[in-house]
Design a protein around this motif. Structure first.
Motif, PDB file in Angstrom:
ATOM      1  N   GLU A 114       8.292  -4.382 -12.934  1.00 23.90           N
ATOM      2  CA  GLU A 114       7.250  -3.597 -12.253  1.00 23.90           C
ATOM      3  C   GLU A 114       7.150  -4.073 -10.803  1.00 23.90           C
ATOM      4  O   GLU A 114       6.342  -4.943 -10.468  1.00 23.90           O
ATOM      5  CB  GLU A 114       5.911  -3.755 -12.980  1.00 23.90           C
ATOM      6  N   LEU A 115       7.952  -3.478  -9.949  1.00 20.66           N
ATOM      7  CA  LEU A 115       8.040  -3.931  -8.558  1.00 20.66           C
ATOM      8  C   LEU A 115       7.069  -3.213  -7.631  1.00 20.66           C
ATOM      9  O   LEU A 115       6.664  -3.763  -6.594  1.00 20.66           O
ATOM     10  CB  LEU A 115       9.467  -3.737  -8.032  1.00 20.66           C
ATOM     11  N   ARG A 116       6.667  -2.003  -7.972  1.00 18.75           N
ATOM     12  CA  ARG A 116       5.794  -1.229  -7.089  1.00 18.75           C
ATOM     13  C   ARG A 116       4.327  -1.532  -7.406  1.00 18.75           C
ATOM     14  O   ARG A 116       3.620  -0.725  -8.004  1.00 18.75           O
ATOM     15  CB  ARG A 116       6.095   0.261  -7.213  1.00 18.75           C
ATOM     16  N   ILE A 117       3.907  -2.707  -6.988  1.00 18.41           N
ATOM     17  CA  ILE A 117       2.531  -3.152  -7.202  1.00 18.41           C
ATOM     18  C   ILE A 117       1.656  -2.609  -6.069  1.00 18.41           C
ATOM     19  O   ILE A 117       2.043  -2.627  -4.901  1.00 18.41           O
ATOM     20  CB  ILE A 117       2.479  -4.689  -7.243  1.00 18.41           C
ATOM     21  N   ILE A 118       0.484  -2.108  -6.423  1.00 13.16           N
ATOM     22  CA  ILE A 118      -0.421  -1.555  -5.411  1.00 13.16           C
ATOM     23  C   ILE A 118      -0.977  -2.682  -4.544  1.00 13.16           C
ATOM     24  O   ILE A 118      -1.467  -3.693  -5.053  1.00 13.16           O
ATOM     25  CB  ILE A 118      -1.572  -0.775  -6.077  1.00 13.16           C
ATOM     26  N   LEU A 119      -0.912  -2.498  -3.230  1.00 17.61           N
ATOM     27  CA  LEU A 119      -1.389  -3.484  -2.264  1.00 17.61           C
ATOM     28  C   LEU A 119      -2.652  -2.982  -1.563  1.00 17.61           C
ATOM     29  O   LEU A 119      -2.937  -1.782  -1.561  1.00 17.61           O
ATOM     30  CB  LEU A 119      -0.308  -3.751  -1.213  1.00 17.61           C
ATOM     31  N   PRO A 120      -3.418  -3.873  -0.950  1.00 13.96           N
ATOM     32  CA  PRO A 120      -4.612  -3.459  -0.198  1.00 13.96           C
ATOM     33  C   PRO A 120      -4.315  -2.448   0.900  1.00 13.96           C
ATOM     34  O   PRO A 120      -5.178  -1.645   1.265  1.00 13.96           O
ATOM     35  CB  PRO A 120      -5.133  -4.772   0.391  1.00 13.96           C
ATOM     36  N   PHE A 121      -3.093  -2.459   1.425  1.00 16.86           N
ATOM     37  CA  PHE A 121      -2.723  -1.545   2.510  1.00 16.86           C
ATOM     38  C   PHE A 121      -2.903  -0.079   2.119  1.00 16.86           C
ATOM     39  O   PHE A 121      -3.097   0.772   2.976  1.00 16.86           O
ATOM     40  CB  PHE A 121      -1.260  -1.776   2.919  1.00 16.86           C
ATOM     41  N   GLU A 122      -2.799   0.195   0.839  1.00 17.69           N
ATOM     42  CA  GLU A 122      -2.924   1.580   0.377  1.00 17.69           C
ATOM     43  C   GLU A 122      -4.333   2.123   0.597  1.00 17.69           C
ATOM     44  O   GLU A 122      -4.525   3.332   0.768  1.00 17.69           O
ATOM     45  CB  GLU A 122      -2.546   1.665  -1.107  1.00 17.69           C
ATOM     46  N   PHE A 123      -5.322   1.244   0.610  1.00 14.81           N
ATOM     47  CA  PHE A 123      -6.722   1.675   0.713  1.00 14.81           C
ATOM     48  C   PHE A 123      -7.323   1.466   2.105  1.00 14.81           C
ATOM     49  O   PHE A 123      -8.325   2.099   2.434  1.00 14.81           O
ATOM     50  CB  PHE A 123      -7.568   0.925  -0.318  1.00 14.81           C
ATOM     51  N   LEU A 124      -6.730   0.600   2.903  1.00 12.65           N
ATOM     52  CA  LEU A 124      -7.308   0.279   4.213  1.00 12.65           C
ATOM     53  C   LEU A 124      -7.489   1.499   5.126  1.00 12.65           C
ATOM     54  O   LEU A 124      -8.561   1.656   5.727  1.00 12.65           O
ATOM     55  CB  LEU A 124      -6.464  -0.787   4.914  1.00 12.65           C
ATOM     56  N   PRO A 125      -6.492   2.384   5.277  1.00  7.18           N
ATOM     57  CA  PRO A 125      -6.685   3.530   6.174  1.00  7.18           C
ATOM     58  C   PRO A 125      -7.868   4.404   5.773  1.00  7.18           C
ATOM     59  O   PRO A 125      -8.649   4.846   6.617  1.00  7.18           O
ATOM     60  CB  PRO A 125      -5.360   4.300   6.060  1.00  7.18           C
ATOM     61  N   ARG A 126      -8.003   4.648   4.479  1.00  8.30           N
ATOM     62  CA  ARG A 126      -9.091   5.481   3.972  1.00  8.30           C
ATOM     63  C   ARG A 126     -10.449   4.833   4.220  1.00  8.30           C
ATOM     64  O   ARG A 126     -11.391   5.471   4.687  1.00  8.30           O
ATOM     65  CB  ARG A 126      -8.878   5.698   2.475  1.00  8.30           C
TER      66      ARG A 126
END
Length: 243
Positions: free
Chosen positions: A107-119
């Protein structure tokens, strides 16, 4: 190494998460670590470069890494490609990647904080521009066309000083064993943003819980948020002492 290879922050953050997941695996399994720190770091960064779509060839990792490791050893032979030494080191890193893959259960595609920062950043600073949250509004910069944005050098929110500071803090958060293993990425993102805004004198109300619910649409627990803030502050205090 990430800077030497011009890798994006997301890649470095992902490599930290892999490294911390590996350490947690060894801790839970009560087993000694199979990989030395140098091999582990290279394997994590190599895998992260692939999963974040910033791939580099293994020799791009090995040649500068070897030079950095032996920089102060004048007697050390340089690593060349191709060579038997290079082939041996490459095989070691490939084997380390396979071990990591099994630890991570592929499972390499772990969700990072970067995904939520722009929003989340858009719901705070962006809300001021558009008159949200009771503010008067200034300009809808995101609504301008590309030509207008280029002419007046209007940058994306994540490219502002606040956005860059949030990203840097998110990388540091991923380096933290507790934050990388035990907290959801959206909660880490909210805490990174809140701490950055506070440092820059931007206060959005006196009630953190109300702010948290508004920014995250109620999807982050206050207890997690406060615990993450505590970890981030402790990290920064430790860095100041070391510095």
């Amino acid at each position: 190494m990430a800077d030497v290879l011009r890798l994006p922050e997301e890649t470095l953050a992902m490599s930290f998460v892999y490294l911390n997941r590996y350490k947690r695996y060894c801790s839970v399994a009560n087993s000694h670590e199979l990989l030395d720190s140098h091999t582990l770091s290279l394997a994590c960064l190599s895998l992260a470069s692939k999963s974040t779509e910033a791939p580099r060839r293994l020799r791009e990792f090995l040649l500068p890494a070897y030079r950095i490791l032996h920089f102060r050893n004048a007697a050390a032979e340089s690593l060349t490609f191709p060579s038997n030494k290079y082939d041996s080191l490459r095989a070691t890193v490939v084997q380390a990647e396979l071990i990591l893959l099994r630890v991570l259960k592929f499972e390499l595609r772990i969700i990072l904080p970067f995904e939520f920062l722009p929003r989340y950043l858009d719901r705070t600073i962006g809300g001021i521009n558009t008159g949200g949250a009771g503010w008067g509004g200034t300009e809808d910069y995101d609504g301008f066309g590309k030509e207008h944005r280029d002419e007046y050098k209007i940058v994306d929110l994540m490219e502002t000083g606040t956005g860059r500071a949030c990203r840097a803090r998110a990388v540091e958060a991923c380096e933290n064993y507790q934050l990388a293993n035990f907290f959801p990425a959206r909660a880490v993102a909210a805490a990174c943003l809140h701490m950055t805004l506070k440092e820059r004198g931007m206060k959005f109300g006196s009630n953190p819980q109300v702010w948290l619910e508004d920014v995250t649409s109620g999807r982050v627990e206050l207890a997690d948020f406060e615990e993450i803030l505590g970890e981030l502050k402790q990290n920064e205090n430790q860095n100041q002492i070391v510095g």
